[in-house]
Design an enzyme around this catalytic site. Structure first.
Site, PDB file in Angstrom:
ATOM      1  N   GLU A  99     -80.307 -94.248  11.743  1.00 50.63           N
ATOM      2  CA  GLU A  99     -80.694 -94.284  10.339  1.00 50.63           C
ATOM      3  C   GLU A  99     -79.872 -93.299   9.518  1.00 50.63           C
ATOM      4  OE1 GLU A  99     -85.348 -94.806  11.716  1.00 50.63           O
ATOM      5  OE2 GLU A  99     -84.803 -93.180  10.365  1.00 50.63           O
ATOM      6  N   CYS A 112     -78.762 -88.028   4.262  1.00 47.85           N
ATOM      7  CA  CYS A 112     -79.221 -87.448   5.524  1.00 47.85           C
ATOM      8  C   CYS A 112     -78.649 -88.325   6.642  1.00 47.85           C
ATOM      9  CB  CYS A 112     -80.746 -87.451   5.533  1.00 47.85           C
ATOM     10  SG  CYS A 112     -81.434 -86.867   7.081  1.00 47.85           S
ATOM     11  N   CYS A 119     -82.302 -88.859  21.099  1.00 49.25           N
ATOM     12  CA  CYS A 119     -82.139 -87.401  21.213  1.00 49.25           C
ATOM     13  C   CYS A 119     -82.652 -86.953  22.574  1.00 49.25           C
ATOM     14  CB  CYS A 119     -82.927 -86.714  20.098  1.00 49.25           C
ATOM     15  SG  CYS A 119     -82.668 -84.927  20.051  1.00 49.25           S
ATOM     16  N   CYS A 123     -88.762 -83.218  21.305  1.00 52.02           N
ATOM     17  CA  CYS A 123     -89.834 -82.600  20.509  1.00 52.02           C
ATOM     18  C   CYS A 123     -90.989 -83.591  20.420  1.00 52.02           C
ATOM     19  CB  CYS A 123     -89.330 -82.260  19.108  1.00 52.02           C
ATOM     20  SG  CYS A 123     -87.883 -81.190  19.138  1.00 52.02           S
ATOM     21  N   CYS A 126     -91.795 -86.011  17.314  1.00 52.41           N
ATOM     22  CA  CYS A 126     -90.657 -86.710  16.717  1.00 52.41           C
ATOM     23  C   CYS A 126     -90.459 -88.091  17.340  1.00 52.41           C
ATOM     24  CB  CYS A 126     -89.411 -85.855  16.917  1.00 52.41           C
ATOM     25  SG  CYS A 126     -87.901 -86.681  16.449  1.00 52.41           S
ATOM     26  N   GLY A 164     -81.117 -87.246  16.197  1.00 56.45           N
ATOM     27  CA  GLY A 164     -80.269 -86.474  17.103  1.00 56.45           C
ATOM     28  C   GLY A 164     -80.203 -85.004  16.745  1.00 56.45           C
ATOM     29  N   GLU A 165     -79.686 -84.233  17.671  1.00 58.48           N
ATOM     30  CA  GLU A 165     -79.493 -82.792  17.490  1.00 58.48           C
ATOM     31  C   GLU A 165     -77.993 -82.583  17.276  1.00 58.48           C
ATOM     32  OE1 GLU A 165     -80.860 -79.594  17.269  1.00 58.48           O
ATOM     33  OE2 GLU A 165     -78.732 -79.120  17.292  1.00 58.48           O
ATOM     34  N   SER A 196     -78.379 -79.050  10.516  1.00 59.87           N
ATOM     35  CA  SER A 196     -79.695 -78.617  10.973  1.00 59.87           C
ATOM     36  C   SER A 196     -79.754 -78.624  12.505  1.00 59.87           C
ATOM     37  CB  SER A 196     -80.732 -79.602  10.414  1.00 59.87           C
ATOM     38  OG  SER A 196     -81.989 -79.329  10.955  1.00 59.87           O
ATOM     39  N   SER A 218     -84.772 -75.497  12.695  1.00 60.45           N
ATOM     40  CA  SER A 218     -86.139 -76.012  12.789  1.00 60.45           C
ATOM     41  C   SER A 218     -86.972 -75.078  13.654  1.00 60.45           C
ATOM     42  CB  SER A 218     -86.132 -77.408  13.426  1.00 60.45           C
ATOM     43  OG  SER A 218     -85.377 -78.276  12.630  1.00 60.45           O
ATOM     44  N   LEU A 219     -87.859 -74.323  13.028  1.00 59.92           N
ATOM     45  CA  LEU A 219     -88.673 -73.339  13.771  1.00 59.92           C
ATOM     46  C   LEU A 219     -90.038 -73.913  14.133  1.00 59.92           C
ATOM     47  CD1 LEU A 219     -88.455 -69.743  12.262  1.00 59.92           C
ATOM     48  CD2 LEU A 219     -87.709 -70.541  14.495  1.00 59.92           C
ATOM     49  N   HIS A 220     -90.790 -74.254  13.115  1.00 60.15           N
ATOM     50  CA  HIS A 220     -92.102 -74.916  13.231  1.00 60.15           C
ATOM     51  C   HIS A 220     -93.238 -74.062  13.806  1.00 60.15           C
ATOM     52  CE1 HIS A 220     -89.773 -78.281  12.048  1.00 60.15           C
ATOM     53  NE2 HIS A 220     -89.296 -78.573  13.241  1.00 60.15           N
ATOM     54  N   HIS A 294     -95.300 -86.315   8.811  1.00 63.70           N
ATOM     55  CA  HIS A 294     -95.652 -87.736   8.704  1.00 63.70           C
ATOM     56  C   HIS A 294     -96.290 -88.154  10.020  1.00 63.70           C
ATOM     57  CE1 HIS A 294     -93.471 -88.577   4.984  1.00 63.70           C
ATOM     58  NE2 HIS A 294     -92.637 -87.656   5.410  1.00 63.70           N
ATOM     59  N   CYS A 337     -88.383 -89.562  10.618  1.00 68.39           N
ATOM     60  CA  CYS A 337     -87.096 -89.812  11.252  1.00 68.39           C
ATOM     61  C   CYS A 337     -87.247 -90.623  12.536  1.00 68.39           C
ATOM     62  CB  CYS A 337     -86.472 -88.456  11.540  1.00 68.39           C
ATOM     63  SG  CYS A 337     -85.099 -88.515  12.632  1.00 68.39           S
TER      64      CYS A 337
HETATM   65 FE1  SF4 Z   1     -84.289 -84.339  18.505  1.00 68.29          FE
HETATM   66 FE2  SF4 Z   1     -84.668 -83.260  16.082  1.00 68.29          FE
HETATM   67 FE3  SF4 Z   1     -86.374 -85.087  17.051  1.00 68.29          FE
HETATM   68 FE4  SF4 Z   1     -86.320 -82.648  18.145  1.00 68.29          FE
HETATM   69  S1  SF4 Z   1     -86.910 -83.151  16.040  1.00 68.29           S
HETATM   70  S2  SF4 Z   1     -86.376 -84.620  19.271  1.00 68.29           S
HETATM   71  S3  SF4 Z   1     -84.138 -82.175  17.964  1.00 68.29           S
HETATM   72  S4  SF4 Z   1     -84.227 -85.432  16.528  1.00 68.29           S
END
Ligand code: SF4
Length: 347
Positions: A99, A112, A119, A123, A126, A164-165, A196, A218-220, A294, A337
């Protein structure tokens, strides 16, 4: 599969021209059309002769691909779905979908972009993470997201925050940044670009040494053991080490660092978390962005209430850490995402 011209830097485009028996300046013309004008067809390349195009197209494809899906939100946000062919973990070529989201805001149009199909980071909150990893995008796959959308000439900014990372595919990201910022490429200032990451320490160091673009982390959650429960990366690279590394670099000038903090009711949104976050970031020139979560299927947490988010934001601001609540965009087009790509892959 034919080699792509998209994703090559100027030197490589000149070399491609030479390989086809053409003068190297044809490489400069290709860069002008692909990156300067962002065209998607040979026909649009007016000043390259038919004979030169024929020679080039025998050996190379442009590497552009039209989106196979497009969804427009009532707020003007547009989500695109692109096909990509990547080499997966088994070493086989696999068709996946990624996307890209164009977000209009005042006089900006931010794209974006995705950097991987799926990925590896897993996480738990996600949708992309749930799909697993299906391969790294090439520079052509990433740049195609910039040039195969509607009115690519109107884009002003980009964030590598899609699927993705980015730092798990750093060679591609680094190449794309070169092409975005070079005068023969897009000619964008690094100030218009944010990468990011969830914090892959060794590559983050390389990124901070080599690049001048902004950084978002991305801390969270400020508590390592709580963060590790949702973000396996924490077990490999501790967030305190990530912040410690960032402290060694200068963010008082043009380059900025921000911390992304998605808000989950009852997991990371109370005073205890705010205070720990303040302690973690104290003295660092940075910004914290609070993001609405979300809801995704089969995940027990909901987004924090507006009241909890505002209280969290105010506590950080009163303690000297700039904090804002990010406006939620494109909610009516499956904004989380990975949702659209996941749906398409299932179909
Ligand atoms: Fe990968 Fe980012 Fe999703 Fe974590 S939040 S699984 S790093 S895409």
């Amino acid at each position: 599969m034919m080699e792509y011209l998209l994703g090559k830097n100027l030197q490589e485009l000149r070399e491609a021209a030479r390989e086809c028996g053409l003068k190297p300046f044809v490489g400069d013309q290709l860069a002008g059309w692909l990156y300067g004008k962002r065209v998607t067809s040979w026909d649009a390349m007016g000043n390259i002769s038919k004979a030169a195009k024929a020679a080039l197209s025998e050996k190379f494809a442009l590497g552009t691909a039209a989106p196979v899906g497009r969804a427009e939100s009532t707020d003007g946000t547009v989500k695109y779905l692109f096909p990509v062919d990547c080499i997966n973990a088994a070493g086989a070529e696999e068709r996946s979908y990624v996307e890209a989201v164009m977000i209009p805001e005042d006089d900006r149009r931010t794209l974006c972009v995705s950097s991987q199909a799926g990925c590896k980071m897993g996480c738990r909150f996600c949708m992309t993470g749930r799909q697993g990893w299906h391969g790294n995008l090439s520079a052509a796959d990433v740049l195609n997201q910039f040039i195969s959308i509607d009115r690519p000439d109107l884009l002003t900014n980009t964030v590598f925050m899609g699927m993705g990372e980015p730092l798990d595919n750093y060679p591609t990201v680094s190449k794309v940044l070169e092409i975005l910022t070079a005068p023969w490429g897009f000619g964008w200032s690094p100030k218009r670009i944010t990468v990011s990451t969830i914090g892959i320490l060794p590559t983050l160091k390389t990124y901070l040494e080599e690049q001048r673009c902004h950084l978002a982390v991305s801390l969270h959650n400020p508590f390592p053991e709580e963060r590790a429960a949702f973000m396996p990366v924490q077990k490999a690279w501790d967030e305190e080490d990530i912040v410690g590394l960032i402290r060694r670099y200068d963010f008082s000038g043009q380059r900025r660092v921000s911390f992304e903090y998605t808000m989950f009711a009852g997991w990371n949104d109370d005073k205890r978390h705010a205070d720990a976050l303040i302690r973690l970031l104290r003295g660092l020139e940075c910004r914290v962005n609070l993001i609405r979560f979300h809801k995704i299927p089969d995940f027990p947490y909901e987004c924090s209430s507006q009241k909890a988010m505002e209280a969290f934001r105010d506590r950080l601001n009163h303690n000297g850490i700039t904090c804002t609540i990010r406006a939620s965009r494109g909610e009516d087009i499956l904004a989380a995402c990975g949702m659209l790509a996941g749906k398409h892959a299932e179909q």
